[in-house]
Scaffold this motif. Structure first.
Motif, PDB file in Angstrom:
ATOM      1  N   UNK A  16       0.890  -1.367  -0.160  1.00 21.13           N
ATOM      2  CA  UNK A  16       0.163   0.102   0.132  1.00 21.13           C
ATOM      3  C   UNK A  16       0.570   1.313  -0.064  1.00 21.13           C
ATOM      4  N   UNK A  17       2.012   1.416   0.788  1.00 17.94           N
ATOM      5  CA  UNK A  17       2.761   2.311   0.741  1.00 17.94           C
ATOM      6  C   UNK A  17       3.540   2.500  -0.670  1.00 17.94           C
ATOM      7  N   UNK A  18       4.153   1.528  -1.319  1.00 15.27           N
ATOM      8  CA  UNK A  18       4.638   1.606  -2.285  1.00 15.27           C
ATOM      9  C   UNK A  18       3.569   2.236  -3.664  1.00 15.27           C
ATOM     10  N   UNK A  27      11.312  13.997  -0.998  1.00 15.11           N
ATOM     11  CA  UNK A  27      12.721  14.761  -0.743  1.00 15.11           C
ATOM     12  C   UNK A  27      13.159  14.823   0.751  1.00 15.11           C
ATOM     13  N   UNK A  28      11.996  14.823   1.563  1.00 17.40           N
ATOM     14  CA  UNK A  28      12.429  15.010   3.172  1.00 17.40           C
ATOM     15  C   UNK A  28      11.725  13.623   3.723  1.00 17.40           C
ATOM     16  N   UNK A  29      11.971  13.602   5.126  1.00 13.27           N
ATOM     17  CA  UNK A  29      11.108  12.542   5.886  1.00 13.27           C
ATOM     18  C   UNK A  29      10.060  12.976   6.012  1.00 13.27           C
ATOM     19  N   UNK A  30       9.396  14.236   5.974  1.00 10.46           N
ATOM     20  CA  UNK A  30       8.057  14.443   6.186  1.00 10.46           C
ATOM     21  C   UNK A  30       7.268  14.216   4.868  1.00 10.46           C
ATOM     22  N   UNK A  31       7.986  14.102   3.648  1.00  8.08           N
ATOM     23  CA  UNK A  31       7.326  13.663   2.636  1.00  8.08           C
ATOM     24  C   UNK A  31       6.960  12.219   2.761  1.00  8.08           C
ATOM     25  N   UNK A  32       8.002  11.186   3.426  1.00 17.48           N
ATOM     26  CA  UNK A  32       7.509   9.872   3.630  1.00 17.48           C
ATOM     27  C   UNK A  32       6.416   9.953   4.711  1.00 17.48           C
ATOM     28  N   UNK A  33       6.533  10.649   5.689  1.00 15.68           N
ATOM     29  CA  UNK A  33       5.394  10.512   6.637  1.00 15.68           C
ATOM     30  C   UNK A  33       4.071  10.937   6.104  1.00 15.68           C
ATOM     31  N   UNK A  34       3.901  11.829   5.104  1.00 13.26           N
ATOM     32  CA  UNK A  34       2.826  12.020   4.195  1.00 13.26           C
ATOM     33  C   UNK A  34       2.406  10.981   3.512  1.00 13.26           C
ATOM     34  N   UNK A  35       3.119  10.265   2.793  1.00 12.11           N
ATOM     35  CA  UNK A  35       2.948   8.946   2.090  1.00 12.11           C
ATOM     36  C   UNK A  35       2.204   7.739   2.963  1.00 12.11           C
ATOM     37  N   UNK A  36       3.074   7.712   4.098  1.00 10.30           N
ATOM     38  CA  UNK A  36       2.627   6.670   4.949  1.00 10.30           C
ATOM     39  C   UNK A  36       1.273   6.965   5.465  1.00 10.30           C
ATOM     40  N   UNK A  37       1.012   8.065   5.607  1.00 13.91           N
ATOM     41  CA  UNK A  37      -0.450   8.626   6.411  1.00 13.91           C
ATOM     42  C   UNK A  37      -1.540   8.279   5.438  1.00 13.91           C
ATOM     43  N   UNK A  38      -1.383   8.575   4.067  1.00 10.68           N
ATOM     44  CA  UNK A  38      -2.459   8.342   3.110  1.00 10.68           C
ATOM     45  C   UNK A  38      -2.666   7.028   2.635  1.00 10.68           C
ATOM     46  N   UNK A  39      -1.584   6.149   2.591  1.00 15.78           N
ATOM     47  CA  UNK A  39      -1.470   4.998   2.130  1.00 15.78           C
ATOM     48  C   UNK A  39      -2.527   3.937   2.856  1.00 15.78           C
ATOM     49  N   UNK A  40      -3.143   3.339   2.033  1.00 16.98           N
ATOM     50  CA  UNK A  40      -4.189   2.348   2.566  1.00 16.98           C
ATOM     51  C   UNK A  40      -4.473   1.402   1.461  1.00 16.98           C
TER      52      UNK A  40
END
Length: 120
Positions: A16-18, A27-40
């Protein structure tokens, strides 16, 4: 643990994250956090579930597993009856909160009694 018999529900999370990150520039860790948050995952029963809950950890939240292996778990080879443990044949492992430092296990589901290892 038997090979191929360790599937857990969280194994759909990396997929789901991929999928969620495919069209996102990171570009940053915050970008990853956003992806993790919306992945489902949208398969099966997950259609009605909300986003994943993200808990950010601090450096102080991590554990040095080499230290734990070397200093906390002293015995990994001999069960309490003095026999050698064959980890590749263990089918059931159990940890009980009221018995810290004890790993309880069975080699077969049909065994009536558990064997145990004192780790500390």
């Amino acid at each position: 643990m038997e090979e191929g018999h360790s599937y857990t529900e969280v194994e759909s999370m990396p997929s789901a994250i991929e999928t969620a990150r495919r069209n996102v520039k990171i570009y940053t860790m915050n970008d990853w956090l956003n992806v993790f948050h919306v992945a489902r995952s949208t398969r099966g029963n997950n259609k009605t579930n909300g986003n994943y809950t993200i808990t950010e950890l601090l450096y102080s939240d991590t554990i040095d597993l080499k230290y734990v292996a070397a200093n906390v778990i002293n015995n990994r080879t001999t069960e309490n009856e003095g026999k050698r443990v064959n980890w590749l044949k263990v089918k059931i492992m159990r940890y009980e909160k009221h018995k810290p430092g004890l790993i309880i296990f069975k080699y077969n589901h049909s065994d009536l009694e558990f064997k145990s290892i004192r780790t500390a």
